[in-house]
Write a protein that holds these residues in place. Structure first.
Motif, PDB file in Angstrom:
ATOM      1  N   PRO A 144       0.809  -1.226   0.000  1.00  0.00           N
ATOM      2  CA  PRO A 144       0.000   0.000   0.000  1.00  0.00           C
ATOM      3  C   PRO A 144       0.841   1.275   0.000  1.00  0.00           C
ATOM      4  N   LEU A 145       0.233   2.309  -0.570  1.00  0.00           N
ATOM      5  CA  LEU A 145       0.833   3.645  -0.581  1.00  0.00           C
ATOM      6  C   LEU A 145      -0.144   4.599   0.097  1.00  0.00           C
ATOM      7  N   PHE A 146       0.360   5.317   1.081  1.00  0.00           N
ATOM      8  CA  PHE A 146      -0.472   6.277   1.803  1.00  0.00           C
ATOM      9  C   PHE A 146      -0.064   7.674   1.341  1.00  0.00           C
ATOM     10  N   HIS A 147      -0.931   8.267   0.513  1.00  0.00           N
ATOM     11  CA  HIS A 147      -0.599   9.559  -0.103  1.00  0.00           C
ATOM     12  C   HIS A 147      -1.048  10.722   0.763  1.00  0.00           C
ATOM     13  N   GLY A 148      -0.180  11.723   0.843  1.00  0.00           N
ATOM     14  CA  GLY A 148      -0.553  12.981   1.466  1.00  0.00           C
ATOM     15  C   GLY A 148       0.182  14.111   0.763  1.00  0.00           C
ATOM     16  N   GLN A 156      -4.444  17.215   1.138  1.00  0.00           N
ATOM     17  CA  GLN A 156      -5.225  16.111   0.584  1.00  0.00           C
ATOM     18  C   GLN A 156      -4.575  14.798   0.993  1.00  0.00           C
ATOM     19  N   ALA A 157      -5.372  13.750   1.071  1.00  0.00           N
ATOM     20  CA  ALA A 157      -4.848  12.426   1.410  1.00  0.00           C
ATOM     21  C   ALA A 157      -5.715  11.363   0.773  1.00  0.00           C
ATOM     22  N   THR A 158      -5.084  10.242   0.445  1.00  0.00           N
ATOM     23  CA  THR A 158      -5.824   9.078  -0.029  1.00  0.00           C
ATOM     24  C   THR A 158      -4.978   7.841   0.220  1.00  0.00           C
ATOM     25  N   THR A 159      -5.628   6.684   0.227  1.00  0.00           N
ATOM     26  CA  THR A 159      -4.941   5.418   0.450  1.00  0.00           C
ATOM     27  C   THR A 159      -5.053   4.555  -0.795  1.00  0.00           C
ATOM     28  N   ILE A 160      -3.921   4.009  -1.197  1.00  0.00           N
ATOM     29  CA  ILE A 160      -3.874   3.215  -2.428  1.00  0.00           C
ATOM     30  C   ILE A 160      -3.514   1.772  -2.099  1.00  0.00           C
ATOM     31  N   ILE A 161      -4.429   0.871  -2.418  1.00  0.00           N
ATOM     32  CA  ILE A 161      -4.172  -0.554  -2.226  1.00  0.00           C
ATOM     33  C   ILE A 161      -4.073  -1.188  -3.615  1.00  0.00           C
ATOM     34  N   PRO A 162      -2.861  -1.561  -4.021  1.00  0.00           N
ATOM     35  CA  PRO A 162      -2.676  -2.076  -5.386  1.00  0.00           C
ATOM     36  C   PRO A 162      -3.620  -3.242  -5.699  1.00  0.00           C
ATOM     37  N   GLY A 163      -4.187  -3.185  -6.881  1.00  0.00           N
ATOM     38  CA  GLY A 163      -5.099  -4.240  -7.325  1.00  0.00           C
ATOM     39  C   GLY A 163      -6.516  -4.060  -6.827  1.00  0.00           C
ATOM     40  N   LYS A 164      -6.695  -3.186  -5.845  1.00  0.00           N
ATOM     41  CA  LYS A 164      -8.040  -3.012  -5.288  1.00  0.00           C
ATOM     42  C   LYS A 164      -8.593  -1.613  -5.509  1.00  0.00           C
ATOM     43  N   PHE A 181       6.058  26.076  -2.428  1.00  0.00           N
ATOM     44  CA  PHE A 181       4.714  26.220  -1.893  1.00  0.00           C
ATOM     45  C   PHE A 181       4.768  26.804  -0.490  1.00  0.00           C
ATOM     46  N   PRO A 182       3.743  27.572  -0.128  1.00  0.00           N
ATOM     47  CA  PRO A 182       3.652  28.001   1.266  1.00  0.00           C
ATOM     48  C   PRO A 182       3.325  26.789   2.131  1.00  0.00           C
ATOM     49  N   ALA A 183       3.790  26.765   3.364  1.00  0.00           N
ATOM     50  CA  ALA A 183       3.563  25.573   4.186  1.00  0.00           C
ATOM     51  C   ALA A 183       3.382  25.956   5.651  1.00  0.00           C
ATOM     52  N   LEU A 184       2.372  25.353   6.246  1.00  0.00           N
ATOM     53  CA  LEU A 184       2.065  25.558   7.656  1.00  0.00           C
ATOM     54  C   LEU A 184       2.221  24.217   8.363  1.00  0.00           C
ATOM     55  N   GLY A 185       2.965  24.205   9.466  1.00  0.00           N
ATOM     56  CA  GLY A 185       3.224  22.944  10.154  1.00  0.00           C
ATOM     57  C   GLY A 185       1.962  22.214  10.558  1.00  0.00           C
ATOM     58  N   SER A 186       0.956  22.965  11.001  1.00  0.00           N
ATOM     59  CA  SER A 186      -0.248  22.287  11.499  1.00  0.00           C
ATOM     60  C   SER A 186      -1.033  21.631  10.365  1.00  0.00           C
ATOM     61  N   THR A 187      -0.882  22.128   9.127  1.00  0.00           N
ATOM     62  CA  THR A 187      -1.503  21.431   7.989  1.00  0.00           C
ATOM     63  C   THR A 187      -0.810  20.082   7.776  1.00  0.00           C
ATOM     64  N   CYS A 188       0.512  20.069   7.884  1.00  0.00           N
ATOM     65  CA  CYS A 188       1.248  18.794   7.832  1.00  0.00           C
ATOM     66  C   CYS A 188       0.759  17.890   8.949  1.00  0.00           C
ATOM     67  N   GLY A 189       0.459  18.480  10.103  1.00  0.00           N
ATOM     68  CA  GLY A 189      -0.028  17.700  11.238  1.00  0.00           C
ATOM     69  C   GLY A 189      -1.338  17.002  10.920  1.00  0.00           C
ATOM     70  N   VAL A 190      -2.259  17.723  10.294  1.00  0.00           N
ATOM     71  CA  VAL A 190      -3.562  17.137   9.942  1.00  0.00           C
ATOM     72  C   VAL A 190      -3.375  16.001   8.936  1.00  0.00           C
ATOM     73  N   ILE A 191      -2.686  16.297   7.846  1.00  0.00           N
ATOM     74  CA  ILE A 191      -2.596  15.321   6.755  1.00  0.00           C
ATOM     75  C   ILE A 191      -1.704  14.135   7.150  1.00  0.00           C
ATOM     76  N   GLY A 192      -0.556  14.420   7.774  1.00  0.00           N
ATOM     77  CA  GLY A 192       0.327  13.339   8.211  1.00  0.00           C
ATOM     78  C   GLY A 192      -0.375  12.413   9.197  1.00  0.00           C
TER      79      GLY A 192
END
Ligand SMILES: [Zn+2]
Lengths: 256, 92
Positions: A144-148, A156-164, A181-192
């Protein structure tokens, strides 16, 4: 088996998913691609939760302008390799786990070697070309790949399960242009945090994964939304037929 | 007919969270985008190439299902349809 210190360390999680569940986390090897804003949140929570082996890879050194969001690194780490400060921080949080921090670039040549022995891929990159490499590697290895991804207050975030599920390329066929890109630590906190929650659920086999759905976080308006995604039958990355016919890289992929 | 437009990511900063358009006659995704572009120069610049083509990474969803902007922009919309538009974010 968990030792006594681990039973105590993970007591609140054991209440949540039992020693069995905790042992499943302990047996997992994760690959964290990047030790930046997302990589900091992802690796810190994974280390604390007790994922047994964390391999984290980053080629950069810590800069002062990283410190607003990259909580793996401190002021004293400016100028040091991110992999080194990541290793110290993660091992400091949890000496029970194995941390394998590598100074290196993730590219087509290195990725296969870097992923050896890993069961999950955590996307903490800052660009789509490398994300597409992670996507193809996940499909090839059937892990699996966990995208953020984040930008400013948005994520944004999504989960990728190969074949499914839909793969990253099904959802985003074309990359947005590279930009600072502009970046805020707490946004990383939410998505991570969403990414880590997904990885925990995947390992435990519990709950409903964020597959075939793209979660969109708008921190400016405090809205979490989602849009449905479907597998694209003409996807050049996950449609086997197309790949076997046209892409040499995929010659070793078994057709089903 | 009424079409609800929802924007995400940087497009939300330009268009706002939600717009309700009242369109006379037939509506298509391309038509809705043209209306938005004509009303809002910043949106036009953010979403379209100078040549007038929609930027190829822009995500469009109709009733929460992604469409391929290269093929499906002429799809007819129905009264009450929801069109979602956003660019992917890429930072980490
Ligand atoms: Zn795909």
């Amino acid at each position: 088996m968990l030792n006594q210190a681990e039973r105590e360390r993970y007591a609140r999680q054991i209440r949540l998913f039992g020693e069995d569940g905790q042992e499943k986390l302990k047996k997992s090897s994760v690959f964290v691609a990047g030790a930046g804003g997302l990589g900091s949140v992802v690796s810190i929570y994974m280390a604390a939760a007790g994922f047994g082996r964390i391999r984290i890879v980053d080629c950069d050194s810590v800069e002062l302008s990283n410190l607003n969001r990259q909580v793996l690194h401190g002021s004293d780490d400016v100028g040091r390799r991110k992999a080194r400060s990541a290793e110290e921080m993660l091992q400091g949080i949890n000496p029970e786990i194995d941390v394998d921090a590598i100074v290196g670039t993730i590219d087509e040549d290195s990725l296969d070697r870097l992923l050896q022995g890993c069961d999950l891929i955590m996307d903490a990159m800052d660009n789509f070309p490398t994300r597409y490499l992670l996507n193809r590697a996940a499909l090839q290895r059937k892990i699996p790949l966990f995208h953020g991804a984040i930008c400013g207050f948005q994520g944004q975030a999504t989960t990728i399960i190969p074949g499914k599920s839909a793969c990253l390329r099904c959802i985003f066929p074309r990359a947005p242009p590279a930009a600072t890109f502009p970046a805020l630590g707490s946004t990383c906190g939410v998505i991570g945090s969403v990414q880590v929650t997904e990885a925990v659920k995947y390992v435990l086999g519990s709950g409903e994964l964020l597959t075939d759905r793209l979660m969109l976080w708008d921190g400016l308006n405090s809205c979490m939304d989602e849009v449905a995604c479907v597998r694209d039958s003409s996807c050049r990355d996950c449609c086997n037929k197309y790949n076997v016919e046209t892409n040499n890289m995929w010659n070793n992929v078994e057709t089903e | 007919m009424k079409i609800k437009v929802m924007a995400f990511a940087s497009f939300r900063e330009i268009l706002g969270k939600e717009l309700n358009l009242d369109i006379v006659g037939e509506a298509t995704a391309a038509g809705v985008l043209a209306i938005l572009a004509s009303r809002n120069k910043r949106f036009k610049e953010a979403a379209f190439e100078e040549s007038g083509w929609l930027r190829d990474y822009v995500q469009i969803m109709i009733n929460r299902k992604r469409i391929d902007p290269r093929q499906d922009l002429s799809t007819k919309l129905n009264d009450g349809d929801e069109l979602v538009i956003f660019p992917p974010v890429a930072g980490g």
